[in-house]
Scaffold this active site. Structure first.
Site, PDB file in Angstrom:
ATOM      1  N   CYS A  93      35.241  34.802  38.372  1.00 39.20           N
ATOM      2  CA  CYS A  93      36.308  35.795  38.500  1.00 39.20           C
ATOM      3  C   CYS A  93      36.452  36.396  39.910  1.00 39.20           C
ATOM      4  O   CYS A  93      37.555  36.387  40.465  1.00 39.20           O
ATOM      5  CB  CYS A  93      36.150  36.900  37.468  1.00 39.20           C
ATOM      6  SG  CYS A  93      35.218  36.446  36.007  1.00 39.20           S
TER       7      CYS A  93
ATOM      8  N   ARG B  87      23.409  31.089  35.210  1.00 38.44           N
ATOM      9  CA  ARG B  87      22.929  32.364  34.688  1.00 38.44           C
ATOM     10  C   ARG B  87      21.500  32.167  34.226  1.00 38.44           C
ATOM     11  O   ARG B  87      21.196  31.176  33.565  1.00 38.44           O
ATOM     12  CB  ARG B  87      23.766  32.829  33.498  1.00 38.44           C
ATOM     13  CG  ARG B  87      25.179  33.187  33.888  1.00 38.44           C
ATOM     14  CD  ARG B  87      25.985  33.633  32.693  1.00 38.44           C
ATOM     15  NE  ARG B  87      27.396  33.683  33.072  1.00 38.44           N
ATOM     16  CZ  ARG B  87      28.401  33.862  32.232  1.00 38.44           C
ATOM     17  NH1 ARG B  87      28.135  34.022  30.944  1.00 38.44           N
ATOM     18  NH2 ARG B  87      29.647  33.899  32.647  1.00 38.44           N
TER      19      ARG B  87
ATOM     20  N   GLN C  56      32.425  26.132  33.315  1.00 38.42           N
ATOM     21  CA  GLN C  56      33.438  26.708  32.424  1.00 38.42           C
ATOM     22  C   GLN C  56      34.788  26.041  32.659  1.00 38.42           C
ATOM     23  O   GLN C  56      35.101  25.645  33.771  1.00 38.42           O
ATOM     24  CB  GLN C  56      33.603  28.204  32.720  1.00 38.42           C
ATOM     25  CG  GLN C  56      32.371  29.035  32.415  1.00 38.42           C
ATOM     26  CD  GLN C  56      32.582  30.481  32.837  1.00 38.42           C
ATOM     27  OE1 GLN C  56      33.154  30.760  33.885  1.00 38.42           O
ATOM     28  NE2 GLN C  56      32.102  31.403  32.019  1.00 38.42           N
TER      29      GLN C  56
ATOM     30  N   ASP D 221      37.501  27.490  33.190  1.00 35.00           N
ATOM     31  CA  ASP D 221      37.871  28.871  33.453  1.00 35.00           C
ATOM     32  C   ASP D 221      39.266  28.946  34.058  1.00 35.00           C
ATOM     33  O   ASP D 221      39.697  28.024  34.749  1.00 35.00           O
ATOM     34  CB  ASP D 221      36.854  29.463  34.445  1.00 35.00           C
ATOM     35  CG  ASP D 221      36.791  30.965  34.378  1.00 35.00           C
ATOM     36  OD1 ASP D 221      37.466  31.560  33.502  1.00 35.00           O
ATOM     37  OD2 ASP D 221      36.075  31.570  35.200  1.00 35.00           O
TER      38      ASP D 221
ATOM     39  N   HIS E 167      42.151  32.288  35.477  1.00 36.37           N
ATOM     40  CA  HIS E 167      42.549  33.690  35.520  1.00 36.37           C
ATOM     41  C   HIS E 167      44.034  33.751  35.742  1.00 36.37           C
ATOM     42  O   HIS E 167      44.555  33.069  36.625  1.00 36.37           O
ATOM     43  CB  HIS E 167      41.786  34.415  36.619  1.00 36.37           C
ATOM     44  CG  HIS E 167      40.320  34.481  36.345  1.00 36.37           C
ATOM     45  ND1 HIS E 167      39.444  33.541  36.815  1.00 36.37           N
ATOM     46  CD2 HIS E 167      39.595  35.328  35.575  1.00 36.37           C
ATOM     47  CE1 HIS E 167      38.232  33.827  36.369  1.00 36.37           C
ATOM     48  NE2 HIS E 167      38.290  34.896  35.611  1.00 36.37           N
TER      49      HIS E 167
ATOM     50  N   LYS F 189      40.070  42.199  24.079  1.00 35.90           N
ATOM     51  CA  LYS F 189      39.897  40.751  24.166  1.00 35.90           C
ATOM     52  C   LYS F 189      40.084  40.070  22.818  1.00 35.90           C
ATOM     53  O   LYS F 189      39.983  40.700  21.764  1.00 35.90           O
ATOM     54  CB  LYS F 189      38.520  40.409  24.719  1.00 35.90           C
ATOM     55  CG  LYS F 189      37.380  40.852  23.819  1.00 35.90           C
ATOM     56  CD  LYS F 189      36.062  40.223  24.263  1.00 35.90           C
ATOM     57  CE  LYS F 189      34.922  40.718  23.397  1.00 35.90           C
ATOM     58  NZ  LYS F 189      33.671  40.029  23.633  1.00 35.90           N
TER      59      LYS F 189
ATOM     60  N   HIS G 266      41.306  36.928  31.881  1.00 37.81           N
ATOM     61  CA  HIS G 266      40.262  35.891  31.905  1.00 37.81           C
ATOM     62  C   HIS G 266      40.448  35.057  30.650  1.00 37.81           C
ATOM     63  O   HIS G 266      40.602  35.615  29.574  1.00 37.81           O
ATOM     64  CB  HIS G 266      38.851  36.483  31.822  1.00 37.81           C
ATOM     65  CG  HIS G 266      38.561  37.591  32.781  1.00 37.81           C
ATOM     66  ND1 HIS G 266      37.806  37.397  33.907  1.00 37.81           N
ATOM     67  CD2 HIS G 266      38.898  38.891  32.771  1.00 37.81           C
ATOM     68  CE1 HIS G 266      37.681  38.559  34.546  1.00 37.81           C
ATOM     69  NE2 HIS G 266      38.335  39.476  33.877  1.00 37.81           N
TER      70      HIS G 266
HETATM   71 ZN   LIG Z   1      36.851  35.736  34.537  1.00 36.96          ZN
END
Ligand SMILES: [Zn+2]
Ligand SMILES: [Zn+2]
Length: 648
Positions: free
Chosen positions: A344, A373, A391, A393, A395, A475, A521
């Site tokens: 992010c 992580r 991910q 991912d 945004h 979310k 996200h």
């Molecule tokens: Zn994010």
């Protein structure tokens, strides 16, 4: 005597003497209810039928028909009954603790040698005898010193230690299942006869340290599972058996997909076969994202702590981050970086390059972002829980007014992707504002309504989890159901009012003034590693043809067919298929068996007949019959079959 007023679920209200027990309340309604009752809820708290009620309250009486309280009690009472059975069989064994866990319970015992499978059988038998006795369950409240004296006399040192560790001087609750007694908060069933004798099973024995500390004594932990009835137990045991057969770690070895090793815990070594699945999935996702108006980017993995301090991760997430220190030339101190645990903040850096106007919004930035992580070694599990993962991912930077459309489009994309990958059922959960949060109530109202409206366009079947949203925005979580009924949380969609503010993201509005964009996200798969693990287990390794790492093996029956085998492989490869030759000097049945273990979907058997006819014999995984087709036809048909779902 003073009276209290109890309100029932149907809205009816009745007065009772103060101190009435829930059992007496049940009796006052109907003797049959009193008999069937297992517990109550008093002002939402799970309540033992024997406990007195001292003030006005809302009450509900539970029976075995009420899923959640019934399962909790069954599993909890079984823990006590099992401990009683163990001490009946081996009086010298010391008891410690026995909590309820998912699907069952465990109890830790102090015994020198481990319990054997035969021991478990004997314990089960003894437990059934205790159930048949229908012993009443009794409870009393004791003061601390009486409880300690009692356990000292009984030579139960672990119980003494437990009581001494409870702060303050609060009285302690004791429970008896027949003559057998344990320290316990309750609640419990009315008698041992309420337990379903045919719906439990002792599953395993494992070593466990007292209080989870390896410096302490090692105890023997027995796990059990229990359900409301025999059918549910059977269904669970079948599912476990099926899950073991499908275990992605086992299939990962058999199909030569990946491995893990000590030198890089929680980070995957992908082998050619596994990486082929990955690439096919990544290519598919990339096409879907492009069609949905996303722009793909790539951001650094090693990022200075300064950015993590600005984003707030350094403060909130530091212990999960991998730190990379570098000696920079000329600098006195090491430069401290972190491997990104999420993408992010980097995506906001890309957004912040150049002035953005309202015309640029919504801006959808996607990255197959490699993140790290730190997870404790005990929590890691094959591909399902790792330290290094990628991910899917993205945004979305947009205005508040655009949240709803973006959310609806996202859900449309997610459900289409899940369908393409073989998952037709998924659940949606909306988590709303927590107590501690950023952003005005007006913004939260708008964002929560936007998410809920977007969900409603697709389904009315969703749950709301009040107060469970992140501090930065509401979310949605998406949980898919696999082929054996297990649920996996994969997709997520989160509105964020915080990060754009912390990292200074802006756009120029129609009014010429500067505004904050909202950041959304979102992920569909979650991580490639875990999702591939789920796919392997969902399909039990028999991947859809377009995702299968090894699609076709062309196997010779006689060595004279070898040149033609090579020609067939070349034709298939030229058509974009993943084909390989097997011209080893082995029997065709041996080859078929071996490639079946490797889960190769199609085997083409080639003998002299096929050479003469310029044909192939097609044999599918798990089938015994073969189908002979001209080579050109077969190549065209297999090519059509291998087309990814979005390109059909
Ligand atoms: Zn994010
Ligand atoms: Zn208990």
């Amino acid at each position: 005597m003073s009276q209290i007023s109890l309100t029932f679920p149907d809205g009816n209200r009745r007065d009772y003497a103060k101190g009435v027990t829930a059992a007496e309340v049940a009796q006052s309604i109907a003797p049959s209810l009193a008999k069937a009752a297992i517990s109550a809820s008093v002002d939402g708290r799970h309540w033992d039928l024997q406990w007195p009620i001292e003030r006005d309250a809302a009450i509900a009486i539970h029976t075995m028909k009420d899923d959640a309280p019934a399962l909790e009690l069954i599993r909890h009472d079984f823990a006590h009954v099992m401990a009683r059975a163990v001490q009946k069989l081996w009086p010298e064994v010391k008891v410690t603790i026995g909590p309820v866990v998912e699907n069952g319970w465990y109890y830790d015992f102090d015994r020198d040698e481990p319990f054997t499978p035969e021991d478990l059988g004997a314990i089960e038998k003894e437990m059934k005898a205790i159930i048949a006795e229908r012993d009443p369950v009794k409870t009393e409240v004791w003061d601390r010193s009486r409880a300690i004296d009692h356990y000292v006399r009984k030579n139960e040192p672990f119980k003494v230690e437990l009581i001494e560790a409870i702060p303050g001087d609060e009285p302690l609750r004791m429970y008896w299942h027949g003559h057998w007694q344990d320290l316990c908060r309750g609640p419990h069933l009315q008698n041992t006869g309420q337990l379903p004798a045919d719906a439990f099973k002792l599953m395993s024995v494992a070593g466990a340290y007292w209080r989870g500390d390896h410096r302490n004594k090692q105890l023997q932990r027995i796990y059990g599972v229990a359900f409301r009835n025999r059918e549910d137990l059977r269904a669970y045991l079948t599912m476990i058996e099926e899950a073991a057969k499908r275990d992605h770690r086992k299939l990962g070895r058999e199909m030569e997909l990946f491995h893990l090793q000590e030198e890089a815990p929680g980070m995957v070594f992908w082998h050619p076969n596994g990486w082929t699945i990955w690439r096919a999935l990544e290519d598919y996702m990339r096409r879907r994202l492009r069609q949905a108006g996303y722009k793909e980017i790539r951001t650094p993995q090693v990022v200075d702590r300064i950015l993590w301090e600005r984003s707030g991760h350094w403060e909130a997430y530091r212990e999960n981050m991998f730190i990379v220190e570098v000696d920079e030339e000329g600098a006195k101190e090491k430069r401290i970086n972190a491997l990104k645990p999420m993408n992010c903040p980097c995506h906001v850096q890309v957004y912040n390059q150049g002035l953005k106007s309202y015309r640029d919004l919504p801006l959808r930035l996607a990255e197959f972002g490699s993140c790290h992580r730190y997870e404790s070694s005990g929590s890691m599990h094959g591909l399902m829980r790792v330290r290094g993962f990628t991910q899917d991912d993205a945004h979305i930077f947009c205005t508040e007014d655009q949240i709803e459309t973006e959310c609806a489009d996202f859900i449309g994309l997610l459900s289409s992707v899940y369908r393409d990958l073989g998952f037709t059922k998924f659940d949606v959960k909306l988590s709303t504002r927590p107590e501690v949060r950023v952003g005005s109530d007006e913004v939260w109202d708008k964002a929560e309504a936007a998410l809920e409206n977007a969900v409603r366009k697709v389904t009315n079947d969703y749950v709301v989890d009040p107060g469970e949203g992140a501090f930065y925005g509401p979310k949605l979580d998406f949980k898919l159901t696999d082929a054996i009924g297990r649920e996996w949380q994969c997709g997520t969609f989160q509105a964020d009012f915080n990060l754009p503010m912390r990292l200074g993201a802006e756009y120029v509005g129609e009014d010429g003034a500067k505004h904050r964009p909202v950041m959304l996200h979102r992920a569909i798969l979650g991580s490639f590693e875990r999702f591939i693990g789920i796919l392997i287990e969902n399909y039990a390794g028999r991947m859809p043809f377009w995702l299968a790492p090894r699609q076709i093996v062309v196997a010779s029956i006689v060595s004279d067919a070898d040149p033609y085998v090579a020609e067939v492989v070349a034709r298939l490869t030229a058509a974009g298929l993943r084909a390989e030759a097997d011209t080893r000097n082995e029997k065709i049945n041996y080859k078929v068996r071996e490639h079946s273990v490797g889960k190769v979907p199609v085997i083409l058997a080639i003998g002299m007949k096929e050479v003469e006819e310029q044909s192939v014999s097609i044999r599918r995984l798990g089938e015994t019959r073969t189908e002979t087709r001209p080579l050109g036809d077969a190549v065209a048909a297999l090519r059509a079959e291998a087309t990814p779902p979005d390109l059909r």
